[in-house]
Scaffold this active site. Structure first.
Site, PDB file in Angstrom:
ATOM      1  N   ASN A 137     -25.277 -38.668   7.080  1.00 49.97           N
ATOM      2  CA  ASN A 137     -25.822 -37.243   6.818  1.00 49.97           C
ATOM      3  C   ASN A 137     -26.410 -36.644   5.838  1.00 49.97           C
ATOM      4  OD1 ASN A 137     -25.065 -34.679   6.979  1.00 49.97           O
ATOM      5  ND2 ASN A 137     -23.005 -34.545   6.154  1.00 49.97           N
ATOM      6  N   ASP A 143     -24.061 -28.877   9.014  1.00 50.28           N
ATOM      7  CA  ASP A 143     -23.100 -29.964   9.183  1.00 50.28           C
ATOM      8  C   ASP A 143     -22.208 -28.598  10.297  1.00 50.28           C
ATOM      9  OD1 ASP A 143     -23.320 -31.633   7.655  1.00 50.28           O
ATOM     10  OD2 ASP A 143     -21.757 -31.828   6.697  1.00 50.28           O
ATOM     11  N   ASP A 330     -27.492 -44.173  30.553  1.00 54.23           N
ATOM     12  CA  ASP A 330     -25.867 -44.056  30.803  1.00 54.23           C
ATOM     13  C   ASP A 330     -24.673 -44.602  31.869  1.00 54.23           C
ATOM     14  OD1 ASP A 330     -23.154 -43.915  29.249  1.00 54.23           O
ATOM     15  OD2 ASP A 330     -22.858 -41.810  30.332  1.00 54.23           O
ATOM     16  N   GLU A 359     -26.299 -49.362  32.175  1.00 46.35           N
ATOM     17  CA  GLU A 359     -25.326 -49.168  31.984  1.00 46.35           C
ATOM     18  C   GLU A 359     -24.399 -49.570  33.049  1.00 46.35           C
ATOM     19  OE1 GLU A 359     -21.259 -48.266  29.703  1.00 46.35           O
ATOM     20  OE2 GLU A 359     -22.474 -46.514  30.506  1.00 46.35           O
TER      21      GLU A 359
END
Ligand code: CA
Length: 619
Positions: A137, A143, A330, A359
């Site tokens: 972070n 955040d 993906d 993948e």
């Protein structure tokens, strides 16, 4: 302001006001001059755009056609950008019923020098895979973003947002580089404005925008630039099969066939073998391809030509914008396979040395090889994908190291897995890995046995292919997939202010974790310069009595790896391995630097992988 310009501006304003409409979204947001493919298709979004006529006033740019679709809110505009076109802005004007609907400037940028010559990741690299929400972070101010649907921040919730971001990765590029990694694959960082559990990034809600909790597009480019300067190639994780259910277009689709099963969702059967099966029922093929991955991820219809172009251009936009060295795609077997093939060819025609890894999660090497570029398939499918993930090898190594030795079990699994390389057009272009973000950590798969773990890691870092290491593997991070995916994506210690342990600095790191980190660092940095590991040939000997020996060699060098899976030390007679050892008289252990004579026999401790660089000189 001269009179003509004033009038045209007045006309534009009046027109826009009288129509009460304007273009609200233009994608791609910009393009470049000097691309191999001179065509560009813009997606325009605005109220009642259908039927507009479109003009472009720029030297070397013209509108070849514009296409209305089912939904009048969308207009697709085809442009031709020829070699006379200079970088800069040009004006696009839309008219409807002889009045100006809207007018806006569109930017064509100058390409970076040699942008088309980018070298993709390859077998000289080792890829570090990390999950951005869980690595570091670097900017606590992002955040919680109040405009997003999911605003909670909870580091103790495995499926919640933990606050990791692009700044955190930038801050620790030196760590990644010093460890010896030369490529970086981030799980997706594009906007995932879903109500919950979207920390992983695979439910994209805007294909052109970094999620504000990770940073901005500019920061992503900053990461790419800084990584490149440190010798790290950036690989972007892309998803063409689906989007997030809260994607901005889901409220108002361009056409009913923009996504599959738009009138009522059906889940895919996940039976990926229908792509190869000569006897597959059409209904099974369609459900596999068109069914949704999960209810929160609508299935994109790549057979819609506007969707196909949208996705192709989106990938090229990111390659050009970031200067990417690779894409990880993906769920490769889930979208329309012919479109995926066209996509690979489109990318590689712009960037001939680029690399793409897809993948296909199967332990069957036949299925994997079907997708690799250069494969001759009986059904006539000519794949365009250069690199695949070697799930069969991962499975074999796990079994090899955990099973009792037997005729059909133990090390023979690794031997046999490698012997299947005859079916691959290019075994060097397989991504090899101990684990990833969807699996139990390899350390756990081996029952937390550190000696076996070292053997496995050594294998992946010395075998053919492109090794990929999941963040935290180097410090023995634990947790199994059985606990759920959130649990195998723990925070990297030291990534958050106040973490009691810091793996970046070594503070409070356990002795075992620190030793493993050293082991990785030594082997990775050694591998970096070893052409013989990157491109050398392989020879291996059938495993015997729990010992497996292989070598990587070229005209100049030979590296011999000896794996002893027994609990006890064994004596290795060198005669059997004379094909490798030949003229060499000794080997240097790459970890300890110790010289080991190879005249008749040598001893190797139990549960050890010895990596020996064979020396020509006197012992
Ligand atoms: Ca943050």
């Amino acid at each position: 302001m001269n009179r003509i310009r004033f009038l045209s501006l007045a006309l534009i304003i009046a027109g826009a006001i009288s129509a009460g409409a304007q273009v609200q979204r233009v994608e791609p947001p910009n393009w470049w001059v000097g691309m191999n493919n001179p065509e560009l298709q813009l997606m325009l979004v605005g109220e009642d755009l259908a039927g507009c006529t479109v003009k472009a006033d720029g030297e070397g740019v013209r509108v070849t056609s514009s296409c209305s679709v089912e939904n009048p809110t969308y207009l697709f505009v085809n442009l031709l950008i020829d070699e006379k076109c200079m970088p800069g802005e040009f004006r696009i004007t839309l008219e409807k019923e002889s009045e100006v609907y809207d007018s806006f400037l569109y930017e064509l940028r100058e390409r970076q020098p040699n942008a088309e010559k980018v070298e993709g990741f390859n077998s000289s690299d080792v890829v570090y895979l990390l999950m951005p929400d869980r690595f570091a972070n670097g900017d606590p101010s992002n955040d919680i973003v109040k405009t997003m649907r999911e605003t909670a921040l909870n580091r103790s919730e495995p499926y919640g947002r933990h606050g990791g971001d692009l700044q955190g990765i930038i801050d620790h590029l030196d760590y990644i580089s010093n460890m010896g990694f030369t490529a970086l694959w981030l799980n997706p960082v594009l906007e995932n404005d879903q109500p919950r559990s979207s920390y992983h990034g695979y439910a994209i809600t805007d294909f052109y925008k970094v999620d504000p909790r990770f940073g901005t597009n500019e920061m992503y480019r900053e990461l790419a630039d800084q990584a490149r300067e440190k010798g790290i190639k950036l690989i972007m994780d892309m998803v063409f099969n689906h989007c997030g259910s809260k994607h901005w277009w889901m409220e108002n689709l361009p056409s009913s066939d923009w996504i599959n099963y738009s009138d009522g969702y059906r889940v895919t059967n996940h039976r990926r073998t229908v792509n190869q099966d000569p006897y597959a029922a059409q209904t099974d093929i369609e459900l596999m391809r068109d069914g949704w991955f999960v209810p929160s991820m609508p299935d994109l219809n790549q057979r819609n030509p506007f969707m196909a172009t949208y996705l192709v251009q989106n990938s090229i936009w990111w390659i050009e914008y970031l200067g990417l060295a690779g894409i990880r795609m993906d769920t490769y077997p889930y979208p329309d396979k012919n479109m995926m093939d066209d996509w690979c060819r489109a990318v590689l025609s712009e960037y001939p040395d680029f690399n793409i890894v897809g993948e296909e999660w199967t332990t069957n090497p036949l299925t994997v090889s079907y997708w690799q570029k250069g494969q001759v398939n009986k059904d006539g499918y000519e794949p365009g994908l250069p690199t695949l993930m070697d799930f069969p090898l991962q499975d074999a190594v796990r079994k090899a190291l955990t099973e009792e030795e037997g005729w059909n079990s133990g090390l023979i699994r690794m031997y046999d897995a490698l012997s299947n390389d005859f079916i691959y057009p290019d075994p060097f272009n397989l991504m090899i890995f101990p684990d990833n973000h969807d699996m139990s950590r390899f350390y756990m798969q081996l029952g937390m046995q550190q000696d076996l773990y070292k053997m496995g890691i050594t294998y992946f870092l010395t075998s053919r292919g492109i090794p990929q290491i999941y963040y935290g593997s180097e410090i023995l991070m634990t947790h199994t997939e059985g606990d759920g995916h959130g649990y195998i994506r723990k925070d990297f210690p030291g990534g958050w202010t106040g973490d009691p342990t810091n793996a970046f600095t070594g503070e409070n790191l356990s002795k075992d974790a620190a030793a493993m980190q050293d082991y990785f660092m030594n082997l990775l940095n050694w591998r970096k310069e070893k052409t013989v590991i990157h491109t050398g040939k392989t020879i291996h000997f059938t495993p015997q009595d729990g010992v497996y020996v292989y070598a990587r060699y070229n005209d100049n060098e030979t590296v011999m790896v000896v794996m002893n899976k027994n609990n006890r030390e064994v004596k290795v007679e060198t005669e059997r391995y004379s094909e490798i050892i030949g003229k060499y008289r000794a080997g240097t252990d790459v970890i300890t630097g110790k010289i080991i004579p190879l005249d008749e026999s040598f001893r190797i401790p139990g549960k050890t992988a010895l990596v020996l660089e064979l020396n020509k000189g006197e012992k």
